[in-house]
Design an enzyme around this catalytic site. Structure first.
Site: not given
Length: 203
Positions: A95, A70, A116, A21
């Site tokens: 990613d 986020n 997000n 991530h």
């Protein structure tokens, strides 16, 4: 359009280092190394920030938001507001589960695709019309449709030793694609970035 701010998405804690991530962070680190730009924490911009000159003499700004994924858009907006940059001048690197390892995709605009960090970027820039470079991290091998826990552990997991070798080559390719977008514009760089697959080194 030539990007003026390049943002890599990721999460700030050490436990997220080297995770799938956080490949956006790794991409910005690779750009900073290639261009000799030092990144330092900047509270006003809520992230690690640096600026310098990219190949071709282009003035460039690099950002790794430290807001958690986020809320990435807060940091992006802090920089664009301060320097009065348009949304279209921001290139976001992140990613993508839906792309296999070794694949990258450069686009001029689009939706968040369930990511997000991108949802936050779109919300804070008030537009979907900004370029983004997605780096494939592949799907979990044992993924079952609807099994979110498998996906989360994959995304927040680290690359295997073999995958790490491949991803270092992918990051070199990302630097090449970004440099092309700075010299010739994102549209030209899309052909190169979207048509190649980076292969794992032969053992």
């Amino acid at each position: 359009m030539i990007p003026q701010l390049i943002v890599g998405l990721g999460n700030p804690e050490p436990k997220y280092d080297q995770t799938r991530h956080n490949i956006g962070f790794a991409a910005v680190d690779a750009l900073a190394r290639a261009w000799n730009i030092s990144l330092a924490e900047n509270r006003k911009f809520q992230g690690q920030y640096g600026e310098g000159t990219a190949p071709g003499g282009v003035k460039i700004r690099l950002l790794k938001p430290l807001t958690y994924m986020n809320r990435s858009g807060q940091a992006i907006q802090a920089v664009t507001s301060w320097y009065k940059l348009s949304g279209e001048s921001v290139l976001v690197i992140y990613d993508d589960l839906d792309l296999p390892l070794g694949k990258t995709r450069l686009r001029l605009s689009g939706s968040a695709g369930g990511h997000n960090g991108m949802k936050s970027a779109i919300a804070h820039l008030s537009t979907q019309n900004f370029p983004r470079l997605r780096i494939g991290i592949g799907k979990p091998k044992n993924a079952v449709n609807g099994d979110n826990s498998e996906t989360v552990s994959h995304v927040l997991g680290k690359f295997s030793a073999t995958e790490t070798q491949l991803m270092s080559l992918v990051l070199q390719f990302v630097v090449e694609c970004v440099e092309l977008s700075l010299k010739q514009g994102v549209e030209k760089a899309m052909n190169r970035c979207n048509s190649c697959t980076v292969e794992a080194p032969k053992s």
